[in-house]
Design an enzyme around this catalytic site. Structure first.
Site, short mmCIF file in Angstrom:
data_model
loop_
_atom_site.label_atom_id
_atom_site.label_comp_id
_atom_site.label_asym_id
_atom_site.label_seq_id
_atom_site.Cartn_x
_atom_site.Cartn_y
_atom_site.Cartn_z
N ALA A 78 -6.89 5.91 3.26
CA ALA A 78 -7.65 4.76 2.79
C ALA A 78 -8.97 5.18 2.18
O ALA A 78 -9.61 6.13 2.62
CB ALA A 78 -7.92 3.80 3.94
N GLU A 111 4.97 6.74 4.03
CA GLU A 111 5.60 5.46 3.73
C GLU A 111 4.52 4.53 3.24
O GLU A 111 3.40 4.53 3.77
CB GLU A 111 6.27 4.86 4.97
CG GLU A 111 7.60 5.47 5.23
CD GLU A 111 8.42 4.69 6.24
OE1 GLU A 111 9.62 5.00 6.32
OE2 GLU A 111 7.90 3.81 6.92
N ASN A 116 2.13 -1.21 -3.50
CA ASN A 116 0.81 -0.69 -3.14
C ASN A 116 0.27 0.12 -4.31
O ASN A 116 0.93 1.06 -4.77
CB ASN A 116 0.93 0.17 -1.88
CG ASN A 116 -0.40 0.68 -1.37
OD1 ASN A 116 -1.37 0.79 -2.11
ND2 ASN A 116 -0.44 1.00 -0.09
N TYR A 122 -0.20 8.77 -5.30
CA TYR A 122 0.79 9.63 -4.65
C TYR A 122 1.71 10.28 -5.70
O TYR A 122 2.01 11.46 -5.62
CB TYR A 122 1.61 8.84 -3.64
CG TYR A 122 0.78 8.21 -2.53
CD1 TYR A 122 -0.27 8.90 -1.93
CD2 TYR A 122 1.05 6.93 -2.08
CE1 TYR A 122 -1.03 8.34 -0.92
CE2 TYR A 122 0.31 6.36 -1.06
CZ TYR A 122 -0.73 7.06 -0.48
OH TYR A 122 -1.48 6.49 0.52
#
Length: 154
Positions: A78, A111, A116, A122
């Site tokens: 985060a 995951e 998102n 990623y």
């Protein structure tokens, strides 16, 4: 054991970074308990990009992961909303991957909730989708959302 002030830093980011609509944020006890388990690690990034933020207010992001054998799972990742779009998430993920590689990890997993926006980050770092868990997340409105499992081979 994680220093209390680092747990404070993680939680300060946690409460702002995860939208409450999906129930993805962990509470303080969950994070603290996870950090008591061997082979669990975390990293912090400050608003200035440094690895050792001075306090909770200058902590921009964190990661939490656990490993077994030569595999590591990114449990939480985060960046607080006010620090996004500054390259801090990219720097933090780069550090996570480099540390995993240095520790001899062969594969990394994560995951994420379908849709998102972190999925772009990623993908940029080489994570590839390897599976879907239909309806894994449930929004506060009752909507079921898939989880996307991803892998990065080192």
């Amino acid at each position: 054991m994680v220093p209390v002030d680092d747990l404070d830093r993680i939680m300060a980011v946690m409460i702002t970074a995860f939208p409450p609509d999906y129930g993805e944020a962990w509470n303080r006890r969950q994070v603290g308990d996870a950090l008591l388990i061997g082979r669990t690690r975390y990293g912090l990034i400050g608003a200035d990009g440094g690895e050792h933020p001075e306090d909770a207010e200058t902590t921009a992001g964190f990661f939490l992961s656990r490993s077994i054998f030569d595999e590591e799972e990114l449990l939480l990742f985060a960046v607080a909303p006010q620090y996004r779009r500054r390259g801090l998430g990219d720097s933090l993920l780069t550090r996570f991957i480099a540390q995993a590689r240095a520790a001899g990890m062969a594969r990394l997993f994560l995951e994420m909730r379908e849709g998102n926006p972190a999925g772009n980050l990623y993908s940029k770092h080489g994570f590839q989708p390897i599976g879907i868990r239909p309806g894994y997340y449930r929004s506060t409105s009752g909507e079921r959302i898939a989880a996307i499992s991803q892998e990065l081979r080192l």
